[in-house]
Design an enzyme around this catalytic site. Sequence first.
Site: not given
Length: 404
Positions: A145, A230, A259
Amino acid sequence: MVDDRLRTPGAVRDAERFTAHNYHPLPVVITSAEGAWLTDVDGRRYLDCLAGYSALNFGHRHPGLIAAAHAQLDRLTLTSRAFIHDQFADFCRELAELCGKDLVLPMNTGAEAVETGIKVARKWGYQVKGVPAGQANIVVAEGNFHGRTTTIVSFSTDEDARADFGPYTPGFTVVPYGDLDALAAAVDENTVAVLLEPIQGEQGVVVPPEGYLPGVRRVCTERNVLLVADEIQSGLGRTGTTFACEHEGVVPDMYLLGKALGGGIVPVSAVAANTDVLGVLKPGQHGSTFGGNPLACAVATEVVRLLATGEFQRRSAELGERLHAGLQSLVGKGLVAVRGRGLWAGLDIDPTLMTGRQACERLMERGVLAKDTHGSTLRLAPPLVITAEEIDHAVAQLAAVLAG
Ligand SMILES: *Cc1c(COP(=O)(O)O)cnc(C)c1O
């Protein structure tokens, strides 16, 4: 009589009425929060065990972050990168130092950091590695993802995320996650990067086999390929270290961050890499109107300073052990498997008992908010400010839900 829109059922109905249904939220309407606790419109309190998918690692309204935001709001909020502002240098230097890299490129959302990483890797491939024009490829993992843009969903293996959004962007090779031989075999002379999550969050907090990440690092070094990590969800303290790659002593060529970098206040993302990599970008070749804005930098600099103390990483490591011990005790009592590191756990619930969604609904009734990922898999990612007692409380509520 109280207006029913101020109560949960009316507020849920109104929230659904004028929005695309691209989410299926739990029927809870939050009105305020502090630390690890949320309060809904009816005054009920919930322990947050999702933390905005790790965007709230420091909890809701962390005093130092809120103070930084307030102070910046009173001075300067946006200049665009056409001008330099006084919050920019500190943010870039301190984040680069935290990452152990020369340079930082600030963006806003995680998907933009991933897109930036892809663009930089391709340009590096053509200009530094010497890949023939238009031939660059990037190796990615099944179950990944990395966000929701058309290019990123092009190499997703989740049908919901991908189907009917084509034509897809070419230039990606998908290999099974955790299989070093498959990855090594997929790398060819035109491979510019391997793009991986060191732990796959959305897939259910999947930790690769020991030795996999160091193996990937070795392949990338030997074949002159950039390792792009990531760490948008796994990084910034979530797993008990600043970066999840650290658990196996791996240093990627590029960190993708997002985030938690925005402190739960503003969207902030960034790419960090050395000059030989990020230096390929010249004026006009990439950018963002909001990337690196003064408000974002003021908050994110404070985030970096919180991380520089090591306190949150330590909390995550220590309390993570407690969380995992508690969850392990439920294996065989409704849980089939538990994975993760630090205050980050993926749980497989016995699918004959209930779905992940049902488990989350029942947890909500017991004052704990969590989110299912796929099927009967649930993810727990509480804010790193959660206490030992609160962890025990969450585990006890889960035990009660599983016991029916
Ligand atoms: C959330 C996430 C992204 C995308 O971030 P957005 O801010 O939602 O665009 C990318 N990669 C990983 C690993 C993520 O968890």
